[in-house]
Design an enzyme around this catalytic site. Structure first.
Site, PDB file in Angstrom:
ATOM      1  N   ASP A 147       1.025  -1.225  -0.114  1.00 27.86           N
ATOM      2  CA  ASP A 147      -0.086   0.065   0.228  1.00 27.86           C
ATOM      3  C   ASP A 147       1.060   0.817  -0.096  1.00 27.86           C
ATOM      4  OD1 ASP A 147      -2.321   1.951   0.385  1.00 27.86           O
ATOM      5  OD2 ASP A 147      -2.976   1.093   2.068  1.00 27.86           O
ATOM      6  N   HIS A 228      -7.977   0.889   7.015  1.00 33.82           N
ATOM      7  CA  HIS A 228      -7.747   2.316   6.863  1.00 33.82           C
ATOM      8  C   HIS A 228      -9.897   2.432   7.910  1.00 33.82           C
ATOM      9  CE1 HIS A 228      -5.603   1.020   2.944  1.00 33.82           C
ATOM     10  NE2 HIS A 228      -5.141   1.286   4.002  1.00 33.82           N
ATOM     11  N   PHE A 229      -9.181   3.871   7.765  1.00 31.79           N
ATOM     12  CA  PHE A 229     -11.191   4.353   8.631  1.00 31.79           C
ATOM     13  C   PHE A 229     -10.495   5.761   8.141  1.00 31.79           C
ATOM     14  CE2 PHE A 229      -7.380   4.565  11.735  1.00 31.79           C
ATOM     15  CZ  PHE A 229      -7.059   5.817  12.037  1.00 31.79           C
ATOM     16  N   ASN A 340       4.859   3.358   4.334  1.00 32.76           N
ATOM     17  CA  ASN A 340       5.182   2.142   3.327  1.00 32.76           C
ATOM     18  C   ASN A 340       5.380   3.527   1.990  1.00 32.76           C
ATOM     19  OD1 ASN A 340       3.958   1.322   5.425  1.00 32.76           O
ATOM     20  ND2 ASN A 340       2.055   0.633   3.550  1.00 32.76           N
ATOM     21  N   GLY A 372      -4.264   5.162  17.611  1.00 33.21           N
ATOM     22  CA  GLY A 372      -3.822   4.096  18.362  1.00 33.21           C
ATOM     23  C   GLY A 372      -4.531   2.570  18.141  1.00 33.21           C
ATOM     24  N   HIS A 395       4.506   4.498  12.812  1.00 29.58           N
ATOM     25  CA  HIS A 395       2.979   4.989  12.594  1.00 29.58           C
ATOM     26  C   HIS A 395       1.785   4.299  12.513  1.00 29.58           C
ATOM     27  CE1 HIS A 395       2.144   0.878  11.050  1.00 29.58           C
ATOM     28  NE2 HIS A 395       1.489   0.842  10.106  1.00 29.58           N
TER      29      HIS A 395
END
Length: 473
Positions: A147, A228-229, A340, A372, A395
């Site tokens: 990614d 992912h959010f 990444n 977190g 990260h």
């Protein structure tokens, strides 16, 4: 209950460690009508005389792989340094052995200059997640990751927390209306967004990249699966920040995490395959195949990687602009940082390529966001420029449980109880992303006090992720 066949069983038979065992286990997963004993008999026979199975409908691929392996000579491969160079590590007591061993292998590459392991590190492919590697004039596609350019982006609004709690339904509606999640998912027709990144010359001049433009356009402004959010939360400044010009107080903020979607994943797969063809490394290091930056292929990947990073940033920009307009809010500050990726930097007086796979830049004064989990706080930070860490930081919190283990050991009731306890509303997400699957972010932050200063704390309140079962691109 049937006893499964595992890699150790095959090693005991005499199978070489590495890809051959992977091929054998993949065949075993189908069984093709054979029981365990019959499979083990076949594995023994194939190892003894693979030439007898070259045309076999079930075992031919394994037989060919064994023959090729037997004919490999040490001189066919780029030699690793016999002793790994030392690397810095933060929170080492809480980092799994697999990640440490992967880092040791990376430190044996002939192009390696320096390395560091962040406190959220865990095992990945090639370079561990949370691994930082500086190389001399070489780029490692799997050192960047699949990614490419995955990142965090934060918008701080001129909205106080009381307004959020009084209008939570509005925030929820806008979050659903202006986001889309899941591997392969995107927008169609009038719902597609536009951005100048799609006008990049590579989308017209480079045939491989050109063929990915339609996919990139449809997924622009969307988020992947997995971790992912897009979420709303409360950002607490315990004191005035004169650099960002934000007074002490609590503010509503939008935090997003995603990367370069299917475009970046396709770029990563293509150039990783090509790197493995031109850079023959021993089995233990094969996923660290690198490209010389002086070659056309190395330059091609560098350009494609940077475009994927720009595209990932554009995806976040589209989401943040949509949300700002929907809420009619003023953005007081925006911070973005990515992982990444690989950067050209000067370290210890020489130019190097710094790979940060699941790690972020933390040079002196560089802003970043370290999340977190869906219930644990995240932190807005400012880097200290620690050279031993190659100017890097974690990260996120990092996984302490694999996705499979999380799905098999955590129940929906347990996850719901944790969400309720923290007052978090969740839209989507599966058990593989349950808060309990992640390390303690406070422990991670304690382990990197030398690397970053905390500027503000972010507390999640409304989280959207991909539906249960969706994975990252």
């Amino acid at each position: 209950m049937k006893t499964p066949i595992n890699g150790n069983d095959l090693i005991e038979l005499g199978y070489p460690q590495g890809s051959v065992i992977g091929i054998a286990l993949k065949i075993n997963s189908k069984r093709n009508g054979y029981n365990r004993e019959q499979m083990m008999e076949h594995y023994t026979s194939i190892l003894t005389a693979p030439e007898n199975y070259i045309d076999d409908a079930v075992f031919s691929k394994l037989a060919i792989a064994l023959i090729e392996k037997a004919n490999e000579k040490p001189e066919d491969f780029i030699q690793l340094n016999p002793t790994p160079n030392a690397f810095s590590a933060y929170g080492l007591d809480h980092i799994e052995e697999g990640a440490r061993k992967q880092m040791e292998v990376a430190m044996q590459l002939p192009v390696t200059v320096a390395g560091a392991l962040m406190p959220d590190a865990h095992q990945g492919y090639g370079l561990p997640i949370g691994g930082v590697l500086a190389t001399k004039n070489a780029i490692i596609p799997y050192g960047v990751g699949v990614d490419i350019g995955c990142r965090m982006a934060l918008s701080v609004y001129d909205i106080n927390e009381e307004f959020y709690f009084e209008n939570e339904a509005t925030f929820k509606r806008e979050l659903i209306a202006h986001t889309k999640f899941g591997a392969g998912h995107g927008f169609t027709g009038q719902y597609k967004s536009d951005h100048e990144v799609l006008e990049h010359s590579l989308f017209t001049e480079h045939l491989f990249i050109k063929n990915l433009k339609d996919k990139a356009w449809s997924q622009l402004g969307s988020s992947g699966g997995g971790n992912h959010f897009v979420e709303f939360g409360i950002l607490e400044f315990a004191q005035d920040d004169t650099i960002l010009n934000i007074p002490k107080g609590n503010y509503v903020a939008l935090l997003t995490h995603s990367g370069s979607r299917g475009f970046g994943a396709t770029v990563a797969g293509h150039y990783t395959k090509m790197a493995k063809e031109v850079c023959k490394l021993p089995e233990i290091a094969k996923n660290l195949a690198y490209l010389d930056m002086n070659t056309e292929l190395g330059q091609e990947y560098w350009l494609a990687m940077n475009l994927a990073g720009d595209y990932a940033s554009a995806c976040h920009e589209v989401i943040h602009v949509k949300m700002q307009q929907a809420l009619g809010a003023t953005v007081l500050a925006k911070v973005e940082n990515h992982h990444n990726f690989a950067w050209k930097e000067v370290w210890n007086g020489e130019e190097v390529i710094v790979h940060r796979k699941g790690a972020t830049p933390a040079g002196k004064g560089v802003m970043g966001i370290i999340p977190g989990s869906m219930t644990a706080p995240g932190f807005l930070v400012r880097g200290k420029g620690e050279e031993n860490a190659i100017n890097s930081a974690s990260h996120g919190a990092g996984r302490q449980m694999s996705r499979t283990k999380a799905e098999n050991t955590i129940t929906h009731e347990e996850m719901k109880a944790v969400l309720n306890h923290h007052g978090v509303t969740l839209i989507g997400a599966g058990l593989d992303e349950a808060p309990m699957a992640y390390k303690d972010i406070n422990l991670v932050m304690e382990s990197q006090k030398e690397l970053v200063d905390v500027v503000a704390k972010f507390t999640p309140k409304l989280v959207r992720m991909a539906d249960d079962g969706s994975r990252e691109d």
